[in-house]
Design an enzyme around this catalytic site. Structure first.
Site, PDB file in Angstrom:
ATOM      1  CD  GLU A 135     152.059  72.916  19.556  1.00  0.00           C
ATOM      2  OE1 GLU A 135     151.491  71.815  19.742  1.00  0.00           O
ATOM      3  OE2 GLU A 135     151.670  73.763  18.734  1.00  0.00           O
ATOM      4  CB  SER A 173     188.557  78.048 -35.769  1.00  0.00           C
ATOM      5  OG  SER A 173     188.267  78.082 -37.157  1.00  0.00           O
TER       6      SER A 173
END
Length: 774
Positions: free
Chosen positions: A87, A363
């Site tokens: 770069e 239940s």
């Protein structure tokens, strides 16, 4: 004829050169004059928030930009060198911009009449991504130059490079080198090697074109180009580059990265943004918080495997696969949520049914009824009630007759058996006798906060509280937490998901600890737990057996639309719900009903795996509980010797039965038989049995057993002491001499013996004559 050169804008090249050079000098002068107005310290980058599980493993990242900042020293030199080589090879030599590169880029762009080349240094790239947009305009480019020059005036080269490495985009949502390393290789940046550094460095120029997932050939070519640049910059040797070129890309499969515990993550976000009202959702995705949670990724994976075989029916009208499922696992001692599943597939439906879907518990509400009964001291596990048809007035002026699931009645039944078999009539009887307000307060105090106490429709009635047909319903998380007092010595543990939140610098913003309170006595919790152990061993939850002590309860709502199981051991508690999102649709897939037994089976799969390497533990018996009390299995009274079946039962101290079983008691006195029995043979004594070997015993005429020890009554005569044969001669013989005993023989040397006539001794003992007289 010589070819004429194109003149951009119709101007001569000389004039263009003058304009360009003049513009550059004017720009540089302007930058020096107005540099103080240019930002010299860009704002910190947007960071990903990271959610951790209880063991420090990453659960999920929340981000707009997936960024994990790392210090300069944590980034390997080879990573820095790879990026510099490709770069900006002169990074450590220029002042932020390179005039020659800028002139070259301007020339190329003018010739093409387009933006073909940028000529940006690392400093310029950082200025662009941190302070500017990506729009390609001349004004933006000029600002980029000024910003880069100012950055170089205010920051060191290493500071600029560190910020650049943490900021730059690497594609696939990864910003910065650490996020990129984890995204592509599932490793930290400091764990990578040369070929991987080169690949990452090569992606920056065009993350899409060089994406190793979508364009592996382009990525490989670009990586090798970076290696060449590193050789040119003398960062590596040609031999190292050649060896690195032989290495495959080695990226982690794009499809291998899945979202962990998505429903739990959504729950965390709701807790922080709504319940605690500490953050906005945008904050969570941009501020880099660290959220430490109670989740256990291992348990979460086990839970997901446990539900994987859930039968698949048809999608509903919203194209959501049915039936759905919810699962919650907690540590009952502190409320830590260990696993959470809010649906069978988060990609298909994001509704978190574990926390937001209110359903009828059926239940599963009964343990709260039995807890109130045991707590009252009016009832014990051995109490017998009648399972029979009984009519109750209903709210509309009519009557209501509760029915059992089997549509049959069992008659007299102990409470333990009634709970194991989930008998509806017994739960209704208990609620009626204790009072609905008592049951309501018990259930609410233990954690059922969704109960409705007022209004036209409410839960202050027999059916809702005894059978679970609630007005609003409960969530799986709420119901599971309400069972924690049973597993945790009567102490309720509030569900806890978030332990701590810090900012990106480690400063603590939120810290939570367990929230617990005593809601029932420890003795009550133990007795009810002991009864619920029978549900798994002998009752409706048998499919949840795990080979170690465990307790739990099944639940099914009316019309079979919901199937539940909540089970627990001393270490873990988990709740399972299965049902269709439409509560009008029964749980039937391919003509097969999905029952609460299947929910118990899922719980069993989970619990076995979670506990497989842990020592077996049982619920400790607390003070104030009596165990191993033998009672009649039929009546529940203290067992007598005549009860045909007995069991060992537990009681809260002071509630044990004190009377013996009246049904299987002793017969009347007039029905006794008195007999004389020979102690030597145990048979009926005869006139020939020695008097000192005969005793008198009393037997019950009805049972034929002895009244004190229950031994059977003899029916035959003694075979040892029959009538003496006339063919035998019986004499007292001195065993020392073998002759007829005299009065002078010692007592212990004299025995009575039988002889065939003619074989008996005829002479008196000659060893003991005249001494030791008996």
């Amino acid at each position: 004829m010589a070819k004429l050169l194109h003149k951009p804008f119709g101007l001569s090249w000389r004039l263009i050169g003058i304009v360009v050079v003049s513009g550059l000098f004017l720009g540089i002068a302007a930058g020096i004059i107005f540099g103080s107005k240019i930002p010299d310290n860009p704002p910190p980058p947007v960071e990903a928030t990271i959610i951790y599980d209880i063991n420090g493993d990453i659960v999920q990242r929340l981000f707009q930009e997936n960024r994990i900042p790392v210090d300069f020293d944590q980034i390997p030199e080879m990573m820095k060198n790879a990026i510099i080589a490709v770069e900006d090879p002169d990074f450590y030599n220029h002042r932020g911009i390179k005039i020659r590169a800028i002139l070259r880029a301007v020339w190329v762009n003018l010739l093409a009449w387009d933006f073909k080349q940028g000529g940006s240094t690392i400093t310029q790239q950082y200025a662009k991504v941190s302070l500017l947009t990506h729009k390609k305009t001349i004004s933006r480019k000029v600002k980029e130059w000024f910003y880069a020059i100012n950055l170089e005036r205010n920051l060191s080269k290493n500071e600029i490079l560190e910020r650049y490495l943490n900021y730059i985009y690497f594609g696939n949502g990864a910003h910065g080198v650490e996020a990129a390393a984890q995204r592509y290789f599932n490793k930290h940046i400091w764990e990578l090697e040369l070929p991987q550094f080169a690949l990452l460095a090569g992606i920056i120029r065009s993350p899409g074109y060089y994406c190793p997932f979508k364009n592996p050939e382009n990525a490989l070519e670009r990586r090798n180009f970076v290696l060449e640049k590193m050789v040119e910059a003398k960062f590596i040797t040609p031999e190292e580059a050649a060896q690195a070129r032989q290495t495959p890309l080695g990226v982690v499969s794009e499809g291998a990265r899945i979202r962990n515990a998505p429903y739990f993550v959504d729950y965390i976000i709701q807790e922080l943004t709504v319940k605690h009202n500490m953050f906005t959702e945008e904050d969570l995705y941009t501020q880099g918080y660290r959220i430490y949670t109670t989740l256990d990724l291992r348990m979460q994976a086990i839970a997901e495997e446990a539900i994987a075989d859930l039968p698949t029916g048809k999608p509903d009208r919203n194209n959501v696969t049915q039936p759905q499922i919810a699962f919650v696992a907690m540590d009952p001692t502190n409320g830590h949520i260990k696993a959470m599943i809010g649906g069978r597939d988060w990609q298909n439906t994001q509704l978190n049914r574990a926390t937001k879907a209110y359903r009828q518990p059926g239940s599963c509400i009964k343990p709260f009824v039995y807890a109130a009964a045991i707590d009252s001291h009016r009832f014990t596990p051995a109490t017998v009630l009648i399972d029979e048809e009984i009519e109750y007035p209903s709210g509309d002026g009519g009557s209501w007759i509760p029915q059992n699931f089997s549509k049959t009645f069992q008659g007299p039944v102990r409470l333990r058996t009634a709970l194991e078999n989930s008998l509806n009539t017994i739960s209704v009887r208990l609620t009626d006798q204790l009072g609905v307000s008592t049951i309501f307060k018990m259930a609410q105090n233990m954690g059922l906060t969704s109960l409705v106490s007022s209004g036209g429709l409410n839960d202050m009635a027999l059916s809702p509280l005894a059978l679970g047909g609630l007005t609003r319903g409960v969530t799986p998380l709420e119901l599971t937490a309400a069972y924690t007092p049973f597993a945790n010595k009567g102490i309720y543990s509030e569900p806890l998901a978030i332990l701590k939140v810090t900012d990106s610098q480690g400063r603590v913003l939120l810290e939570n600890g367990p929230k617990r309170r005593v809601v029932i006595r420890e003795s009550v919790a133990y007795v009810v737990t002991d009864m619920l152990k029978g549900v798994i061993e002998n009752g409706t939850g048998r499919r949840g057996r795990i080979g170690r002590p465990a307790a739990g309860k099944t639940g099914t709502s009316d019309q079979d639309t919901n199937a539940w199981f909540v089970g627990y051991t001393p270490e873990i508690i988990a709740g399972v719900w299965i049902g269709n999102d439409s509560q009008a649709v029964p749980l039937v897939v391919n003509n097969t009903k999905i029952t609460s037994g299947y929910a118990a089976e899922i719980w069993g799969r989970f619990a076995r795996r979670v506990l497989e390497n842990r020592p077996i533990t049982d619920f400790p018996v607390p003070a104030g509980v009596s165990t191993n009390i033998e009672v009649c299995a039929e009546t529940g009274y203290l067992a007598s010797p005549y009860c045909p079946e007995t069991i060992r039962e537990v009681f809260i101290a002071g509630t044990e039965p004190v009377d013996s079983c009246p049904t299987h008691s002793a017969p009347d006195l007039g029905s006794k038989i008195i007999l004389q029995v020979c102690l030597d043979s145990g048979a009926l004594a005869t006139t020939f049995c020695p008097a000192d070997r005969v005793i008198t015993k009393t037997y019950w005429a009805v049972t034929g057993t002895e009244t004190t020890d229950g031994s059977p009554m003899p029916t035959g005569n003694c075979p040892l002491h029959g009538e003496t044969s006339s063919e035998e001669v019986v004499l007292e013989v001195c065993t020392e001499s073998g002759l007829i005993a005299t009065p002078f023989c010692p007592f212990d040397a004299v025995e009575t013996m039988s002889f065939t006539p003619g074989d008996e001794p005829t002479l008196p003992c000659n060893l003991h004559a005249g001494r030791n007289r008996r």
